[in-house]
Design an enzyme around this catalytic site. Structure first.
Site, PDB file in Angstrom:
ATOM      1  CD  GLU A  55      -3.665  -2.946  -8.083  1.00 15.64           C
ATOM      2  OE1 GLU A  55      -2.900  -3.927  -8.107  1.00 15.64           O
ATOM      3  OE2 GLU A  55      -4.800  -2.979  -7.572  1.00 15.64           O
ATOM      4  CG  ASP A 107      -8.413  -1.966  -7.980  1.00 15.01           C
ATOM      5  OD1 ASP A 107      -9.638  -2.071  -8.204  1.00 15.01           O
ATOM      6  OD2 ASP A 107      -7.914  -2.319  -6.899  1.00 15.01           O
ATOM      7  CE  LYS A 120      -3.476  -2.095  -0.652  1.00  9.31           C
ATOM      8  NZ  LYS A 120      -4.267  -1.811  -1.855  1.00  9.31           N
ATOM      9  CE  LYS A 145     -10.446  -4.092  -4.647  1.00  9.22           C
ATOM     10  NZ  LYS A 145      -9.323  -3.592  -5.444  1.00  9.22           N
ATOM     11  CG  ASP A 159      -3.052  -0.846  -5.148  1.00  4.38           C
ATOM     12  OD1 ASP A 159      -3.279   0.198  -5.791  1.00  4.38           O
ATOM     13  OD2 ASP A 159      -3.952  -1.636  -4.795  1.00  4.38           O
TER      14      ASP A 159
HETATM   15 MG    MG Z   1      -5.859  -2.104  -5.975  1.00  3.97          MG
END
Ligand code: MG
Length: 370
Positions: A218, A241, A165, A265, A193
């Protein structure tokens, strides 16, 4: 088969690590999860789950799931839940947008269809590919050394894919990526990401500073256009994403050559039905996928496993076992990670049995009589 009632449960899912932190100083300590139970006239029930990543990750929030179900339930009572295409048309006609609200209902219908057919959802979604599904571990945003230490710990548990992250201060993020790549071996996957957290100049600095490293980038920036700009300036493999929120977005991004892989997702796109459509298209287009959800407990983990396990192996970049991140069980029978891998269940439907002790009494019930 007819839907006779909906029972809606709210359950808090605290994190084992205490806190999950990502871009822009955002964090969640306890996830607000909704479990939906669909009762039918044949005495069998189906179950789905929706768990937004707080109210500020995607346009979704915990209480919104429950409010949205109150809107949809009257339109669906009396419908046949095994006719999932029709169920999706009814939901889309009754409520514009709000894909995450529809996700749990769609998931519960797949559970019912599987139970009716006597087949696991994985078989209905295309068949089981390979022995098991490789998982990634999300590494909550902390100081670079702490993140490297966390990776080392999770690697001991069998993970070989790690999603850092980042999306914070660019210099800190550069240090995070270097510190973590350094401890990984060849073949181990590192994804940086940013979760939309960088402005373009910050993303460009980070991408340049890690240009010699084996790392994926990402979702660097908030908008699709900003992220596309960065994509065109870096040779690192690139994942989108948050911007890939449906079929139209995928088609546009594919046309622009905007990514090498996407993060799919289930609740972001409205449930297993729409996720399967996008999954199948990605397979045809040569786009690898991280197959997962925003967050979740046991029921979402089971749904992820069925969707992922029914995806050809080459296209499965990774998946997530959310039930290993949280301290509360929402169901039994969900996949349990073994050495960084999980398997879709073989029992009919999603293969889970809700843990009603955890779920407590329904917060709402919608039936023919009310
Ligand atoms: Mg992501």
């Amino acid at each position: 088969m007819k839907i006779t009632a909906f029972n809606v449960y709210q359950v808090d899912l605290p994190l084992k690590e205490g806190r999950y932190s990502w871009a822009d100083g955002k964090y969640v300590d306890v996830f607000d999860c909704t479990v939906v139970e669909i009762e039918t006239d044949e005495g069998v029930s189906g179950y789905g789950e929706v768990c937004p990543l707080g109210p500020f990750y995607l346009p979704a929030y915990g209480p919104g799931v429950r409010t949205g179900i109150s809107e949809l339930a009257p339109h669906l009572i009396g419908a046949d839940p095994s006719e999932i295409g029709k169920i999706n048309l009814i939901m889309d006609a009754a409520l514009l947008g709000h894909p995450y609200v529809k996700s749990g209902i769609d998931m519960a219908c797949w559970d019912l269809l599987g139970k009716r057919a006597g087949l696991p959802v994985c078989d209905l979604l295309g068949g089981r590919h390979g022995e098991s599904v490789a998982l990634y571990r999300a590494i909550s945003q902390q100081a670079p050394e702490a993140m490297a230490k966390n990776i080392a710990g999770y690697r001991d548990e069998g993970y070989t894919k790690f999603q850092l992250k980042v999306g914070g201060d660019a210099d800190d993020d550069i240090a995070r990526i270097h510190a973590t790549r350094k401890i990984l071996d060849r073949g181990e996957i590192l994804i940086a990401d940013a979760n939309t957290g960088w402005l373009m100049h910050e993303a460009a600095r980070v991408a340049d500073a890690v240009a010699k490293l084996d790392v994926y980038i990402e979702q660097p920036c908030k908008s699709y256009e900003e992220s596309l700009t960065i994509r065109r300036r870096t040779a690192r493999p690139f994942i989108l994403d948050e911007n890939i929120d449906g079929l139209q977005a995928l088609l546009r991004a594919h046309g622009d050559g905007a990514m090498d892989a996407i993060n799919l997702k289930i609740s972001k796109v409205g449930g297993l039905t729409k996720a399967r459509q996008i999954r199948d298209l990605c397979v045809s287009l040569g786009i690898a996928m991280t197959i997962e959800d925003s967050w979740g407990g046991d029921i979402i983990t089971a749904a992820i496993a069925h969707l992922a396990h029914s995806t050809p192996e080459r296209f499965r970049f990774s998946s997530t076992d959310f039930n290993s991140y949280v301290t509360v069980q929402t169901a039994t029978g969900a996949p349990k990670r073994k050495n960084g891998y999980m398997k879709a269940g073989t029992a009919p439907g999603l293969g889970i049995v809700p843990d009603f002790d955890s779920l407590g009494a329904p917060t709402a019930r919608y039936s023919q009589s009310n």
